[in-house]
Write an enzyme that holds these catalytic residues in place. Structure first.
Site: not given
Ligand code: GLY
Ligand code: MN
Ligand code: MN
Length: 445
Positions: A42, A246, A263, A274, A353, A357, A364, A387, A391, A409, A411
């Site tokens: 709960d 992730h 990140d 982000d 990737h 986004h 997202h 971003e 890698y 990365r 971003e």
């Molecule tokens: N942190 C998730 C992304 O960069 O899309």
């Molecule tokens: Mn992102």
């Molecule tokens: Mn991110």
């Protein structure tokens, strides 16, 4: 640090509803807030309203349902809420209640949520079109279907057509894609809080610390500056962890000479930031790390430069890919010219990737990326991440040994303006020199 931002006023939410009801015409929309989610038995997760519901109502309470019925002569904004209840409020805090829904949230009418289904039957009885999202909450879906079925015979008697069901998200999400000034103010604040968290992480990180210590520092930076918390699980990825996009276990001990990919973004008044930064655990990039870092940074700079009203979103990704391909060719990591690397898509081995986004109430965020088969054209008020990354997994035998286990990365969050772009996250250090200046502080302690 920017000044504190306030939630939008009741007029802002009213204006959003006006746009929505203009789009739905003489239909009825039934919009429930998100259900309460349980973490264990709960024990509840902290409540987070449904982004669409909040966007249209400004109400962050669970067990609330909004009804928008533009054709209703008594006013088309109806809220169903939990009634005030002294006993319950001792446990869970004050409720908006029916009076608050009317007085503070601009509802034309408000009722206890216990009356929802009986009153909804009346509202829906003659509606030709009903906006409702099926598939989010099975128990509500079941009640809606029951209500519909119960009306079939009566509709037939009255000579009415059967109602069409439509998804309101097609309308709400296109509105949410273009942020208003009050939303941009909140996003600037979310960005500034997260940028400060990244600065603190750079100053504190050193070899021998665990990734979770940096996670704890970041979460503290978010909450202590007034953010609700992270907008997604922070990724604190040292050395080879960075190749897992992730990664969120955040339990590895950071080694001297490694890079740390952080990140992490926060949520402020329901708006997300982000940010990713990659920095040397020991305070200095090695020559190889620096070469790769500068390549990703050049790709990111080129991608941000491609952001302006009228440009297709795809141009942002294409700009990043062009620079990465040139670098991968120059470094001899992929065969062929940059053009051949772009054409064949071979860069995807190391850049797995896409570059952007949408960003907003959801990390997202909503809004279509393609319209009529074409990449969406950017317009003022849209906010996107930029971003790019590279890698090289620890076991990637296609690259020389020294590159294995490096992930980078960078971003930022970028708003499209009338004549270009505003980098909302500019306060997070980004050049290798700025980063080393800040990281060196951590190493010296
Ligand atoms: N942190 C998730 C992304 O960069 O899309
Ligand atoms: Mn992102
Ligand atoms: Mn991110």
């Amino acid at each position: 640090m920017t000044a504190a931002s306030l939630p939008p006023s009741v007029e802002v939410f009213a204006a959003r509803r006006r746009r929505f009801v203009e789009a739905i015409g003489a239909a009825v929309a039934v919009l429930p807030n998100a259900p309460v989610a349980f973490r264990t038995s709960d024990a509840e997760y902290p409540y987070r309203p449904d982004s669409d519901f909040y966007y249209l109502t400004g109400l962050a309470e669970p067990h609330a349902v909004a009804l928008l019925a533009p054709a209703d002569p008594q006013g088309g904004f109806v809220l169903f809420v939990r009634p005030r209840d002294r006993q319950e409020e001792v446990w869970t805090g004050p409720r908006v209640g029916v009076e608050g829904a009317l007085g503070d949230y601009g509802a034309d009418r408000a009722y206890p949520v216990g009356e929802l289904w009986q009153r909804l039957a009346d509202y829906l009885s003659g509606a030709e079109r009903v906006y409702y999202v099926f598939g989010k909450d099975a128990s509500l879906d079941g009640r809606m279907i029951e209500l519909l079925r119960a009306s079939w015979a009566e509709r037939a008697r009255r000579g009415l057509a059967l109602p069409a069901f439509l998804d309101p998200r097609n309308i709400v999400h296109e509105a949410r894609l273009v942020k208003g000034p009050e939303e941009l103010a909140l996003m600037r604040r979310a960005a500034a809080i997260a940028a400060e968290a990244h600065r603190r992480a750079m100053a504190a990180a050193r070899a021998g610390m665990s990734e979770y210590e940096i996670e704890a520092l970041v979460l503290h930076a978010f909450r202590s500056q007034g953010a609700a918390g992270p907008s997604y699980p922070p990724i604190v990825a040292s050395g080879p962890s960075a190749a897992i996009l992730h990664y969120s276990r955040n339990c590895r001990r950071m080694q001297a000479g490694e890079l740390l990919l952080l990140d992490a973004g926060c949520e402020y008044e329901f708006y997300a930031s982000d940010i990713s930064r990659t920095f040397p655990v020991s305070g200095r990039f090695t020559a190889l790390q620096r070469e790769l870092y500068d390549l990703v940074l050049a790709a990111q700079t080129a991608a941000i430069a491609a952001i302006r009203p009228g440009a297709p979103l795809e141009a942002v990704h294409d700009a990043a890919v062009r620079v990465l391909a040139e670098g991968l060719s120059r470094l001899g990591l992929l065969p062929g010219t940059a053009a051949q690397i772009v054409e064949s898509g071979s860069y995807r081995a190391y850049y797995t990737h896409r570059t952007s986004h949408w960003l907003g109430m959801d990390v997202h965020d909503v809004g279509r990326y393609r319209v009529d088969g074409n990449s969406r054209r950017l317009a003022p008020g849209m906010v996107l991440t930029v971003e790019p990354g590279l890698y090289f997994a620890a076991d990637d035998a296609t690259v020389p040994q020294p590159l294995r286990g490096i992930g980078i990365r960078i971003e930022d969050d970028v708003a499209v303006t009338e004549n270009g772009a505003e980098v909302l996250t500019a306060e997070a250090p980004k050049s290798a020199a700025e980063i080393e200046a800040l990281c060196a502080g951590g190493a010296a302690r």
